[in-house]
Scaffold this motif. Structure first.
Motif, PDB file in Angstrom:
ATOM      1  N   ILE C  26       0.801  -1.281   0.090  1.00  0.00           N
ATOM      2  CA  ILE C  26       0.203   0.139  -0.023  1.00  0.00           C
ATOM      3  C   ILE C  26       0.883   1.351  -0.008  1.00  0.00           C
ATOM      4  O   ILE C  26       0.354   2.159  -0.649  1.00  0.00           O
ATOM      5  CB  ILE C  26      -1.004  -0.051   1.212  1.00  0.00           C
ATOM      6  CG1 ILE C  26      -2.157   0.669   0.986  1.00  0.00           C
ATOM      7  CG2 ILE C  26      -0.412   0.465   2.462  1.00  0.00           C
ATOM      8  CD1 ILE C  26      -3.054   0.274  -0.126  1.00  0.00           C
ATOM      9  N   PHE C  27       2.002   1.160   0.810  1.00  0.00           N
ATOM     10  CA  PHE C  27       2.952   2.321   0.731  1.00  0.00           C
ATOM     11  C   PHE C  27       3.319   2.596  -0.840  1.00  0.00           C
ATOM     12  O   PHE C  27       3.430   3.793  -1.132  1.00  0.00           O
ATOM     13  CB  PHE C  27       4.079   2.011   1.685  1.00  0.00           C
ATOM     14  CG  PHE C  27       5.120   2.862   1.804  1.00  0.00           C
ATOM     15  CD1 PHE C  27       6.335   3.044   0.872  1.00  0.00           C
ATOM     16  CD2 PHE C  27       4.937   4.189   2.407  1.00  0.00           C
ATOM     17  CE1 PHE C  27       7.220   4.041   1.115  1.00  0.00           C
ATOM     18  CE2 PHE C  27       5.930   5.191   2.697  1.00  0.00           C
ATOM     19  CZ  PHE C  27       6.966   5.268   1.775  1.00  0.00           C
ATOM     20  N   THR C  28       3.831   1.562  -1.440  1.00  0.00           N
ATOM     21  CA  THR C  28       4.062   1.817  -2.694  1.00  0.00           C
ATOM     22  C   THR C  28       3.223   2.353  -3.650  1.00  0.00           C
ATOM     23  O   THR C  28       3.642   3.185  -4.482  1.00  0.00           O
ATOM     24  CB  THR C  28       4.770   0.422  -3.450  1.00  0.00           C
ATOM     25  OG1 THR C  28       5.505  -0.247  -2.331  1.00  0.00           O
ATOM     26  CG2 THR C  28       5.507   0.768  -4.679  1.00  0.00           C
ATOM     27  N   ILE C  29       2.086   1.820  -3.722  1.00  0.00           N
ATOM     28  CA  ILE C  29       1.001   2.043  -4.386  1.00  0.00           C
ATOM     29  C   ILE C  29       0.680   3.815  -4.222  1.00  0.00           C
ATOM     30  O   ILE C  29       0.591   4.669  -5.030  1.00  0.00           O
ATOM     31  CB  ILE C  29      -0.354   1.633  -4.225  1.00  0.00           C
ATOM     32  CG1 ILE C  29       0.043   0.061  -4.829  1.00  0.00           C
ATOM     33  CG2 ILE C  29      -1.516   1.936  -5.077  1.00  0.00           C
ATOM     34  CD1 ILE C  29      -1.310  -0.956  -4.490  1.00  0.00           C
ATOM     35  N   ALA C  30       0.690   3.850  -2.803  1.00  0.00           N
ATOM     36  CA  ALA C  30       0.391   5.418  -2.591  1.00  0.00           C
ATOM     37  C   ALA C  30       1.680   6.377  -3.080  1.00  0.00           C
ATOM     38  O   ALA C  30       1.293   7.572  -3.507  1.00  0.00           O
ATOM     39  CB  ALA C  30       0.171   5.777  -0.936  1.00  0.00           C
ATOM     40  N   ARG C  31       2.985   5.725  -3.271  1.00  0.00           N
ATOM     41  CA  ARG C  31       3.863   6.743  -3.602  1.00  0.00           C
ATOM     42  C   ARG C  31       4.088   7.005  -4.965  1.00  0.00           C
ATOM     43  O   ARG C  31       4.851   7.604  -5.652  1.00  0.00           O
ATOM     44  CB  ARG C  31       5.091   6.409  -2.969  1.00  0.00           C
ATOM     45  CG  ARG C  31       5.351   6.643  -1.527  1.00  0.00           C
ATOM     46  CD  ARG C  31       5.507   7.985  -1.122  1.00  0.00           C
ATOM     47  NE  ARG C  31       5.340   8.306   0.394  1.00  0.00           N
ATOM     48  CZ  ARG C  31       4.318   8.557   0.994  1.00  0.00           C
ATOM     49  NH1 ARG C  31       3.024   8.459   0.344  1.00  0.00           N
ATOM     50  NH2 ARG C  31       4.453   8.857   2.459  1.00  0.00           N
ATOM     51  N   VAL C  32       3.654   5.717  -5.908  1.00  0.00           N
ATOM     52  CA  VAL C  32       4.041   5.827  -7.059  1.00  0.00           C
ATOM     53  C   VAL C  32       2.866   6.222  -8.007  1.00  0.00           C
ATOM     54  O   VAL C  32       2.916   6.554  -9.407  1.00  0.00           O
ATOM     55  CB  VAL C  32       4.304   4.427  -7.653  1.00  0.00           C
ATOM     56  CG1 VAL C  32       5.619   3.865  -6.891  1.00  0.00           C
ATOM     57  CG2 VAL C  32       3.280   3.358  -7.795  1.00  0.00           C
ATOM     58  N   THR C 309      -5.566   3.799   7.077  1.00  0.00           N
ATOM     59  CA  THR C 309      -6.869   3.141   7.185  1.00  0.00           C
ATOM     60  C   THR C 309      -6.736   1.579   6.610  1.00  0.00           C
ATOM     61  O   THR C 309      -7.162   0.901   7.275  1.00  0.00           O
ATOM     62  CB  THR C 309      -8.054   3.700   6.451  1.00  0.00           C
ATOM     63  OG1 THR C 309      -8.025   5.156   6.531  1.00  0.00           O
ATOM     64  CG2 THR C 309      -9.463   3.260   6.685  1.00  0.00           C
ATOM     65  N   VAL C 310      -6.048   1.581   5.302  1.00  0.00           N
ATOM     66  CA  VAL C 310      -5.922   0.420   4.952  1.00  0.00           C
ATOM     67  C   VAL C 310      -5.188  -0.825   6.028  1.00  0.00           C
ATOM     68  O   VAL C 310      -5.494  -1.691   5.918  1.00  0.00           O
ATOM     69  CB  VAL C 310      -5.350   0.198   3.546  1.00  0.00           C
ATOM     70  CG1 VAL C 310      -4.791  -1.123   2.964  1.00  0.00           C
ATOM     71  CG2 VAL C 310      -6.187   1.105   2.440  1.00  0.00           C
ATOM     72  N   LEU C 311      -4.250  -0.086   6.371  1.00  0.00           N
ATOM     73  CA  LEU C 311      -3.373  -0.845   7.269  1.00  0.00           C
ATOM     74  C   LEU C 311      -4.152  -1.601   8.521  1.00  0.00           C
ATOM     75  O   LEU C 311      -3.977  -2.639   8.933  1.00  0.00           O
ATOM     76  CB  LEU C 311      -1.947  -0.002   7.878  1.00  0.00           C
ATOM     77  CG  LEU C 311      -0.945  -0.046   7.016  1.00  0.00           C
ATOM     78  CD1 LEU C 311      -0.035   0.938   7.405  1.00  0.00           C
ATOM     79  CD2 LEU C 311      -0.335  -1.255   6.674  1.00  0.00           C
ATOM     80  N   ILE C 312      -4.916  -0.417   9.050  1.00  0.00           N
ATOM     81  CA  ILE C 312      -5.575  -0.946  10.392  1.00  0.00           C
ATOM     82  C   ILE C 312      -6.630  -2.078   9.950  1.00  0.00           C
ATOM     83  O   ILE C 312      -6.883  -3.187  10.509  1.00  0.00           O
ATOM     84  CB  ILE C 312      -6.480   0.345  10.892  1.00  0.00           C
ATOM     85  CG1 ILE C 312      -5.507   1.188  11.513  1.00  0.00           C
ATOM     86  CG2 ILE C 312      -7.480  -0.290  11.880  1.00  0.00           C
ATOM     87  CD1 ILE C 312      -4.697   0.674  12.519  1.00  0.00           C
ATOM     88  N   ILE C 313      -7.236  -1.862   8.849  1.00  0.00           N
ATOM     89  CA  ILE C 313      -8.158  -2.815   8.334  1.00  0.00           C
ATOM     90  C   ILE C 313      -7.677  -4.219   8.001  1.00  0.00           C
ATOM     91  O   ILE C 313      -8.174  -5.308   8.399  1.00  0.00           O
ATOM     92  CB  ILE C 313      -8.909  -2.265   7.049  1.00  0.00           C
ATOM     93  CG1 ILE C 313      -9.873  -1.141   7.468  1.00  0.00           C
ATOM     94  CG2 ILE C 313      -9.807  -3.354   6.403  1.00  0.00           C
ATOM     95  CD1 ILE C 313     -10.734  -0.665   6.291  1.00  0.00           C
ATOM     96  N   ALA C 314      -6.482  -4.091   7.340  1.00  0.00           N
ATOM     97  CA  ALA C 314      -5.793  -5.301   6.955  1.00  0.00           C
ATOM     98  C   ALA C 314      -5.479  -6.016   8.469  1.00  0.00           C
ATOM     99  O   ALA C 314      -5.192  -7.233   8.492  1.00  0.00           O
ATOM    100  CB  ALA C 314      -4.557  -4.962   6.077  1.00  0.00           C
ATOM    101  N   ALA C 315      -4.938  -5.373   9.251  1.00  0.00           N
ATOM    102  CA  ALA C 315      -4.191  -5.794  10.601  1.00  0.00           C
ATOM    103  C   ALA C 315      -5.810  -6.482  11.240  1.00  0.00           C
ATOM    104  O   ALA C 315      -5.562  -7.562  11.805  1.00  0.00           O
ATOM    105  CB  ALA C 315      -3.919  -4.622  11.479  1.00  0.00           C
TER     106      ALA C 315
END
Lengths: 300, 291, 342
Positions: C26-32, C309-315
């Motif tokens: 998700i980090f990569t997607i957000a940055r690219v 948000t995505v991180l929390i939901i995945a967790a």
């Protein structure tokens, strides 16, 4: 003249048909057999011969199913149960019990033996206390020569060996001193030595409890060891009936002869193959002298 | 080549037998009728819809928010556009999207699953962990967040759903491959020295077809369901392109008075998902009942 | 080592690996993606210097792996960045909005089990007969209808035509929310001792959680039915009948326990669907949960908020799966007692 006690099980002209998508097919074409009190009777046939459904009909397990049509008479201790019904439902599990082919899969893997034994004991006596039930279960297991009944009770079926589970099943089946025990290919899933041991156990215990046995099998060696009388069934019809001695010494029906010769010989030629279907196999029923259904004694 | 032919092959399923079982399942046939009808409507939309000119932002201003009946069979929306026409075109869009998504996602997923399931070892571990990563984000959330990083267009929507979809096929084919890899015909092919691609694609893959086909059929419905969910949230195609999800979202504002604005697109979604589900279930049954 | 413990260890390790992967993804997607995060955050009116200053402050000029390292460091300090939509730390936003969603999802999960499993058991028991056909059709309809459609239907029927339930929101418009203790409206109202408020909150929970649960109910029913039907074929069921076990007891306990284990495994996956569909239901019922927040920040391309948000939901999803796996290994005697052999 002394009165002859009525047979524990008397099946007369039993017909069974299943109605399916393609119409109705008859599976049993009017068979008759009987088991006297304390007797050990074998019903021998290949798979698909109808021996298993006969056993289940004798317990009232098939009747009432969809597309199932039964006609004829099944008298269990004098009670007509061919149509199923509440009488046989009450007697099932207490006066007539069954043991199954693969003991380990016949036991619920998610319940301990103790739980299952309790269920068995309580199914006809709902008020039975837990401790009472356990005591009965322990005694039952001890009868089958299990050394440590309590440990077995605490275990799950998958933790025990096949032979042990077989003893558990026998214990459950005989704990209520039933009039009839139906053994459906007992020990087929076990290895030969274990099977022999459990058969001996079954033999001795049923002598002790006075329980008659209907042994369903395709294994002639087992039949020879265990039973007093033998019926041979072929594709839904009874083809031969005699005492064990008579049948093995002097098989008369072509199918019986074919079956006996198919038993692998240790010495000599290879395994003879039974022809799939021989018109001879449809020959009528052969009854040996001294045998015959109650009410219709026939001499050869 | 002849040596490989002598290798015991897995018995081929007769398609005609599967068809017979399918045919005798009333629900499956019912589903097939629905699906055929919808596909026909989608393909022939230009010719059979009463008001193809209502596709864009112009409607019949004299009949805005008209209730169903009369001229406009399912009513009109707030700009006077015929609902029936727009639903038909929305079907076309939805089916197109589903086909594109699956045409890309399925091969990717299948290849990943085959390779991971057969190779084992670190390839297996790597590929399946990658799959797990995608699978551990709830489907809709993943698609949504991808859409969040892109502009809401049809292409991007398809991209988002595709990215979210391939892992399911990877997982499915992985499980099938793992169990097939030990079967006799695979070992036989290995012994004869068949190349890995051959084993994967000519030996194992043919036995995966029933699972793949069944899942793809079911998935057409589910892709449409997810896509309509995305556009319901405003993350799909933008107006004036007709889309079932956004039609429901727009119509919800006018409930309960102009109920037809929401109800008919909603039923349209239900029908297409139900249809493909029934067909998919029928296929599964047909493939399972074999010798 | 105890089997349950080893299962836990394996699952947690796998989950950690996956979480790392998710964060990278998700980090990569957000940055690219195209666009300048700093510019987006500050808006078109900001000057070049301001944008450049923010780029420096957010390490946006560094190579990607370095940015990721900063990101991980921040996460371990509990810092998920700042949302420019709410102008607050993302963690604050999540803490505010997540509980309402969790409440909804929890109730929906309970409904899934409480309604879905009995439906499946009844269907299996009457297999082939009318009750089964109806049950299967209902389950199918439930699965094929998107959650937002269910939401809209329920609103139409139960809030408009027969106004039994409220239309939207967590509480009635004129109700005063209780002091925030856990963020769960029903619990907070109970803690505040306000019985009427609790009832009000419960009333508001009914329609949205039911709409959310429908697909799950259908899925659970189908799954339970399939597993029960398969279990009925097994020899120990025939043995139960041979011993006269009443058929009701067989259906609800004797057959159910072995059938439940495979069902439970899949239930965890269905929870993922709940997490996703919550977004749809929250929109229909104007529920103040994480999903509304999520949609808003997605539309606004509020990158930090999206990632957080995505991180929390995945967790959350991974956590639920671990719990389900633990439950399964505990319930399934085969796993629990794996090392004992008689």
């Amino acid at each position: 003249m002394t009165a002859v006690p009525p047979p524990v099980l008397a099946i007369r002209d039993l017909r069974l048909a299943f109605r399916g998508a393609g119409g109705e097919s008859e599976v049993l074409h009017g068979i008759s057999l009987h088991v006297n009190a304390g007797e050990k009777v074998a019903l021998v046939g290949e798979s698909g011969s109808g021996k298993s459904v006969t056993a289940r009909l004798a317990m009232g397990l098939l009747q009432g199913g969809r597309g199932v049509r039964v006609s004829g008479s099944i008298l269990f201790t004098g009670i007509e149960i061919a149509g199923g019904g509440p009488e046989i439902a009450r007697l099932r599990g207490t006066r007539v019990t069954m043991i199954f082919q693969d003991p380990t899969s016949a036991l619920n893997p998610t319940f301990t033996i103790r739980d299952q034994f309790r269920r068995v004991l309580r199914s006809h006596n709902a008020d039975l206390g837990a401790r009472e039930a356990d005591a009965i279960a322990e005694a039952g297991l001890a009868d089958t020569q299990i050394d440590n009944p309590r440990r077995v009770l605490d275990s799950y079926a998958f933790q025990l060996s096949g032979g042990m589970n077989q003893r558990v099943m026998i214990a459950m089946a005989l704990v209520s001193r039933p009039a009839l025990l139906i053994a459906d290919e007992p020990g087929t899933a076990l290895d030969v030595t274990v099977q022999a041991a459990t058969l001996k156990l079954m033999h001795d215990l049923t002598e002790k409890t006075g329980t008659a046995v209907l042994l369903i099998s395709h294994n002639l060696g087992v039949v020879r060891e265990f039973s007093d009388r033998v019926y041979v069934i072929y594709r839904g019809s009874m083809v031969e009936h005699g005492t064990t001695g008579q049948l093995f010494r002097d098989p008369r029906h072509p199918y019986t002869r074919a079956l006996l010769s198919a038993v692998p010989r240790i010495i000599g030629g290879g395994l003879p193959r039974i022809p799939e279907r021989s018109p001879e196999f449809a020959s009528p029923l052969v009854v040996h002298p001294g045998c015959g259904e109650p009410g219709e004694r026939r001499a050869a | 080549m002849t040596t490989l032919d002598a290798v015991p092959a897995k018995p081929a399923r007769t398609g005609s037998r599967a068809w017979y079982v399918f045919r005798s399942n009333p629900l499956a046939v019912f589903g097939l009728i629905i699906v055929t009808a919808i596909v026909l409507i989608a393909i022939l939309a230009d010719f059979i819809t009463p008001y193809p000119e209502h596709l864009g932002p112009i409607g019949d201003f004299a009949a805005m928010s008209a209730p169903p009946g009369g001229q406009y069979l399912l009513g009109t929306d707030t700009i006077g556009r015929d609902l029936l026409t727009r639903i038909a075109y929305a079907y076309r869009l939805a089916l197109l999207m589903a086909v594109v998504v699956l045409v890309i996602a399925v091969p990717v997923g299948v290849v990943v699953g085959l390779v991971a399931g057969y190779m084992g070892g670190w390839v297996d571990y790597l590929l399946m962990r990658l799959t797990d990563i995608f699978l551990s984000i709830p489907p809709l959330v993943l698609a949504m967040s991808i859409m969040g990083f892109l502009e809401p267009t049809l292409i991007n929507g398809m991209l988002a759903v595709t990215v979210m979809w391939w892992p399911w096929y990877a997982r499915l084919i992985y499980n099938v491959t793992r169990s097939e890899a030990r079967e006799g015909y695979v070992l036989a092919a290995e012994t004869v020295g068949a190349s890995t691609p051959h084993i994967l694609f000519r030996e194992i893959l043919p036995n995966c077809w029933p699972s793949i086909l069944t899942k793809m059929t079911l998935d057409i419905g589910f892709v449409i369901l997810i896509a309509s969910s995305l556009s319901f949230l405003g993350l799909g195609v933008q107006p004036p392109t007709p889309d079932l999800g956004s039609m429901v979202a727009d119509g919800a504002k006018y409930m309960p008075d102009a109920w037809w604005l929401t109800v008919f697109p909603a039923i349209a979604i239900l029908l297409v998902v139900l249809g493909f589900n029934l067909v998919g279930d029928g296929l599964r049954e047909a493939f399972e009942t074999e010798v | 080592m105890n089997s349950v413990l080893s299962t836990l260890l394996v699952r947690v390790t796998a989950a950690i690996v996956v979480m790392i992967g998710v964060s990278i993804l998700i980090f990569t997607i957000a940055r690219v993606i195209p666009g300048d995060p700093a510019r987006i955050a500050l808006g078109p009116l900001a000057t070049e210097e301001q944008v450049e200053a923010m780029r420096e402050a957010r390490h946006l000029n560094e190579p990607l792996p370095v940015q990721y390292a900063y990101f991980v460091r921040d996460v371990f300090h509990g810092d998920l960045g700042r949302s420019f939509y709410t102008n607050r730390p993302v963690t604050t936003d999540i803490a505010q909005f997540l509980p309402a969603s969790l409440e909804l999802i929890f109730v929906a999960g309970v409904l899934m089990i409480v309604l879905g499993i009995p439906l499946g058991i009844v269907s299996a028991h009457f297999k082939g007969r009318a009750a089964d056909q109806i049950g299967r059709l209902l389950a199918l309809l439930a699965v094929c209808t998107p959650a937002f459609v269910w939401g809209v239907i329920f609103q139409l029927v139960f809030a408009y035509f027969w106004p039994i339930f409220p239309l939207e929101g967590q509480l009635s418009a004129n109700a005063l929310p209780p002091p925030r203790v856990t963020g769960f409206m029903t619990i907070d109202a109970a803690v505040a001792g306000d019985g009427e408020l609790v009832v009000d909150a419960l009333y508001h929970l009914v329609l949205p959680s039911l709409a959310l649960a429908m697909a799950g109910i259908g899925q659970t029913a189908r799954l339970t039915r399939a597993n029960m039907v398969e279990t009925y074929e097994r020899p120990f069921i025939e043995m139960g009948r041979a011993y006269g076990f009443p058929s009701f007891a067989i259906a609800t306990r004797y057959a159910f326990r072995p059938a439940f284990i495979p069902t439970l495994t899949i239930l965890g996956l269905d929870f993922a669907a709940l997490l996703g569909n919550a977004f749809l239901v929250e929109k229909v019922f104007v529920w103040p949960g994480i999903s509304r927040y999520g949609v808003e920040v997605i539309i606004r391309k509020d990158l930090d908020a999206i990632v957080g948000t995505v991180l929390i939901i995945a967790a959350a999803f991974l956590l639920v799966n671990i719990i389900v796996d633990l439950l399964v290994s505990f319930i399934n005697p085969r796993i629990r007692f794996a090392e004992k052999r008689a």
